[in-house]
Design an enzyme around this catalytic site. Sequence first.
Site, PDB file in Angstrom:
ATOM      1  N   ASN A  59     102.051  31.155  21.352  1.00 47.14           N
ATOM      2  CA  ASN A  59     101.836  31.631  19.979  1.00 47.14           C
ATOM      3  C   ASN A  59     100.391  32.068  19.725  1.00 47.14           C
ATOM      4  O   ASN A  59     100.166  32.982  18.924  1.00 47.14           O
ATOM      5  CB  ASN A  59     102.219  30.514  19.002  1.00 47.14           C
ATOM      6  CG  ASN A  59     101.732  30.781  17.598  1.00 47.14           C
ATOM      7  OD1 ASN A  59     102.330  31.559  16.855  1.00 47.14           O
ATOM      8  ND2 ASN A  59     100.620  30.154  17.222  1.00 47.14           N
ATOM      9  N   TYR A 118      95.180  45.385  19.442  1.00 47.18           N
ATOM     10  CA  TYR A 118      96.237  44.441  19.051  1.00 47.18           C
ATOM     11  C   TYR A 118      97.622  44.998  19.390  1.00 47.18           C
ATOM     12  O   TYR A 118      98.443  44.319  20.011  1.00 47.18           O
ATOM     13  CB  TYR A 118      96.147  44.126  17.561  1.00 47.18           C
ATOM     14  CG  TYR A 118      97.175  43.099  17.121  1.00 47.18           C
ATOM     15  CD1 TYR A 118      96.946  41.737  17.315  1.00 47.18           C
ATOM     16  CD2 TYR A 118      98.369  43.484  16.519  1.00 47.18           C
ATOM     17  CE1 TYR A 118      97.891  40.789  16.934  1.00 47.18           C
ATOM     18  CE2 TYR A 118      99.319  42.548  16.133  1.00 47.18           C
ATOM     19  CZ  TYR A 118      99.077  41.198  16.339  1.00 47.18           C
ATOM     20  OH  TYR A 118     100.014  40.270  15.964  1.00 47.18           O
ATOM     21  N   THR A 145      99.051  35.136   6.903  1.00 47.83           N
ATOM     22  CA  THR A 145      98.247  34.134   7.627  1.00 47.83           C
ATOM     23  C   THR A 145      96.798  34.611   7.689  1.00 47.83           C
ATOM     24  O   THR A 145      96.475  35.743   7.288  1.00 47.83           O
ATOM     25  CB  THR A 145      98.749  33.944   9.078  1.00 47.83           C
ATOM     26  OG1 THR A 145      98.524  35.159   9.801  1.00 47.83           O
ATOM     27  CG2 THR A 145     100.218  33.570   9.133  1.00 47.83           C
ATOM     28  N   ASP A 188      92.313  26.058  25.148  1.00 49.55           N
ATOM     29  CA  ASP A 188      91.812  27.384  24.783  1.00 49.55           C
ATOM     30  C   ASP A 188      92.412  28.332  25.805  1.00 49.55           C
ATOM     31  O   ASP A 188      92.113  28.229  27.010  1.00 49.55           O
ATOM     32  CB  ASP A 188      90.277  27.405  24.835  1.00 49.55           C
ATOM     33  CG  ASP A 188      89.697  28.746  24.419  1.00 49.55           C
ATOM     34  OD1 ASP A 188      90.361  29.788  24.636  1.00 49.55           O
ATOM     35  OD2 ASP A 188      88.581  28.774  23.888  1.00 49.55           O
ATOM     36  N   LYS A 237     100.409  43.614  22.393  1.00 49.72           N
ATOM     37  CA  LYS A 237     101.783  43.140  22.204  1.00 49.72           C
ATOM     38  C   LYS A 237     102.758  43.974  23.049  1.00 49.72           C
ATOM     39  O   LYS A 237     103.788  43.467  23.496  1.00 49.72           O
ATOM     40  CB  LYS A 237     102.164  43.171  20.721  1.00 49.72           C
ATOM     41  CG  LYS A 237     101.331  42.209  19.851  1.00 49.72           C
ATOM     42  CD  LYS A 237     101.411  40.760  20.305  1.00 49.72           C
ATOM     43  CE  LYS A 237     100.694  39.807  19.356  1.00 49.72           C
ATOM     44  NZ  LYS A 237     100.683  38.407  19.835  1.00 49.72           N
TER      45      LYS A 237
HETATM   46  P1  NAP Z   1      96.695  32.613  12.663  1.00 49.70           P
HETATM   47  O1  NAP Z   1      97.110  31.955  11.401  1.00 49.70           O
HETATM   48  O2  NAP Z   1      95.371  33.301  12.743  1.00 49.70           O
HETATM   49  O3  NAP Z   1      96.803  31.517  13.824  1.00 49.70           O
HETATM   50  C1  NAP Z   1      96.419  31.850  15.133  1.00 49.70           C
HETATM   51  C2  NAP Z   1      96.356  30.570  15.931  1.00 49.70           C
HETATM   52  O4  NAP Z   1      95.959  30.917  17.275  1.00 49.70           O
HETATM   53  C3  NAP Z   1      95.299  29.591  15.411  1.00 49.70           C
HETATM   54  O5  NAP Z   1      95.774  28.269  15.562  1.00 49.70           O
HETATM   55  C4  NAP Z   1      94.126  29.833  16.348  1.00 49.70           C
HETATM   56  O6  NAP Z   1      93.280  28.714  16.481  1.00 49.70           O
HETATM   57  C5  NAP Z   1      94.874  30.092  17.640  1.00 49.70           C
HETATM   58  N1  NAP Z   1      94.048  30.708  18.663  1.00 49.70           N
HETATM   59  C6  NAP Z   1      93.369  31.866  18.620  1.00 49.70           C
HETATM   60  N2  NAP Z   1      92.709  32.055  19.766  1.00 49.70           N
HETATM   61  C7  NAP Z   1      92.972  30.983  20.554  1.00 49.70           C
HETATM   62  C8  NAP Z   1      92.606  30.585  21.846  1.00 49.70           C
HETATM   63  N3  NAP Z   1      91.761  31.328  22.593  1.00 49.70           N
HETATM   64  N4  NAP Z   1      93.087  29.438  22.351  1.00 49.70           N
HETATM   65  C9  NAP Z   1      93.930  28.668  21.621  1.00 49.70           C
HETATM   66  N5  NAP Z   1      94.308  28.971  20.373  1.00 49.70           N
HETATM   67  C10 NAP Z   1      93.838  30.121  19.851  1.00 49.70           C
HETATM   68  O7  NAP Z   1      97.757  33.728  13.125  1.00 49.70           O
HETATM   69  P2  NAP Z   1      99.342  33.833  13.002  1.00 49.70           P
HETATM   70  O8  NAP Z   1      99.636  34.954  12.094  1.00 49.70           O
HETATM   71  O9  NAP Z   1      99.946  32.513  12.755  1.00 49.70           O
HETATM   72  O10 NAP Z   1      99.694  34.356  14.472  1.00 49.70           O
HETATM   73  C11 NAP Z   1     100.421  33.601  15.425  1.00 49.70           C
HETATM   74  C12 NAP Z   1     101.021  34.566  16.430  1.00 49.70           C
HETATM   75  O11 NAP Z   1     101.959  35.420  15.781  1.00 49.70           O
HETATM   76  C13 NAP Z   1      99.996  35.507  17.075  1.00 49.70           C
HETATM   77  O12 NAP Z   1     100.308  35.687  18.448  1.00 49.70           O
HETATM   78  C14 NAP Z   1     100.185  36.805  16.327  1.00 49.70           C
HETATM   79  O13 NAP Z   1      99.782  37.935  17.071  1.00 49.70           O
HETATM   80  C15 NAP Z   1     101.676  36.772  16.084  1.00 49.70           C
HETATM   81  N6  NAP Z   1     102.148  37.628  14.996  1.00 49.70           N
HETATM   82  C16 NAP Z   1     101.691  37.440  13.730  1.00 49.70           C
HETATM   83  C17 NAP Z   1     102.154  38.280  12.704  1.00 49.70           C
HETATM   84  C18 NAP Z   1     101.705  38.134  11.273  1.00 49.70           C
HETATM   85  O14 NAP Z   1     102.118  38.948  10.427  1.00 49.70           O
HETATM   86  N7  NAP Z   1     100.900  37.123  10.934  1.00 49.70           N
HETATM   87  C19 NAP Z   1     103.066  39.312  12.992  1.00 49.70           C
HETATM   88  C20 NAP Z   1     103.507  39.468  14.309  1.00 49.70           C
HETATM   89  C21 NAP Z   1     103.039  38.619  15.291  1.00 49.70           C
HETATM   90  P3  NAP Z   1      91.926  28.517  15.578  1.00 49.70           P
HETATM   91  O15 NAP Z   1      92.361  27.869  14.295  1.00 49.70           O
HETATM   92  O16 NAP Z   1      91.091  27.633  16.444  1.00 49.70           O
HETATM   93  O17 NAP Z   1      91.332  29.874  15.365  1.00 49.70           O
END
Ligand code: NAP
Length: 245
Positions: free
Chosen positions: A91, A168, A203, A64, A172
């Site tokens: 990530n 957010y 996601t 975590d 970043k």
């Molecule tokens: P997601 O599907 O919500 O996945 C987020 C992951 O982070 C999940 O596995 C979650 O675990 C984990 N997480 C959250 N808090 C945590 C903690 N305290 N310790 C360990 N793990 C933790 O989101 P995603 O879209 O794949 O995002 C991944 C990354 O890409 C993020 O940094 C996000 O800001 C970035 N990003 C995403 C987008 C987009 O359009 N989706 C765009 C730009 C950047 P749980 O399952 O336990 O909650």
Amino acid sequence: MSTQDGPSKIALVTGANKGIGYEISRALLRQGMTVVLGCRDQSRAQAAVEQLAEAGIAASVELDVTRRVTIAAAAQRIEETYGRLDVLINNAGISVEPRTTPSATDLDRVKDVYETNVFGVIAVTQAMLPLLRRSSGGRIVNLSSSLGSLTLASTADSPWSRFGLLGYNTSKTALNGITVHFANELRASGIKVNAACPGYVATDLNGHCGYRSPAEGARIAVQLATLPADGSTGGLFDESGPVPW
Ligand code: NAP
């Protein structure tokens, strides 16, 4: 950007049980890396490890990013099991605030976002650096976003100037700064530190509003994780190339 071969490399991906982190893990496994999924929920982690078995050797570790004790234990376990780390993918990220104006944003939600997206990255990076220094070509990739770009946000009437997520977006921006400063410190060591923009990916983070798949979102992070020795460091990239800070 070209890539290097990655057999036998050890990678840690935080927040790897779903979304972009899961697809980054799958892609790194397919390149022959051993991938450690750093997840806060071990039942979700185990399910991901089993689903990824077709792609290669995955393992999970409790991690975590907001809990220092789990970060230290994860580093110790990776050291005991593998003796080093070649790739760190920061990530794990959250977006928990309602979309509103900066003046109406709840400060506590901003702090929550920073705990994970900013302080969590610093804590994990610091804990894993001794292991990355034992690699012949360490790579750190921070999952950032074009929403953190000050250039795009300050371009009048651009979509980025109207996106109301104070916590957010600025988390970043801070992550981009953290990327540059770690890259500067580590330049002479050969460890490359870059930030990746995955694009707008469907996601749980955004209620599946994005138009890219998690596998597409994973691509730039995988490229940056497998940069050759003469590759970039201290940059922010999407699949088209550099993104303005
Ligand atoms: P997601 O599907 O919500 O996945 C987020 C992951 O982070 C999940 O596995 C979650 O675990 C984990 N997480 C959250 N808090 C945590 C903690 N305290 N310790 C360990 N793990 C933790 O989101 P995603 O879209 O794949 O995002 C991944 C990354 O890409 C993020 O940094 C996000 O800001 C970035 N990003 C995403 C987008 C987009 O359009 N989706 C765009 C730009 C950047 P749980 O399952 O336990 O909650």
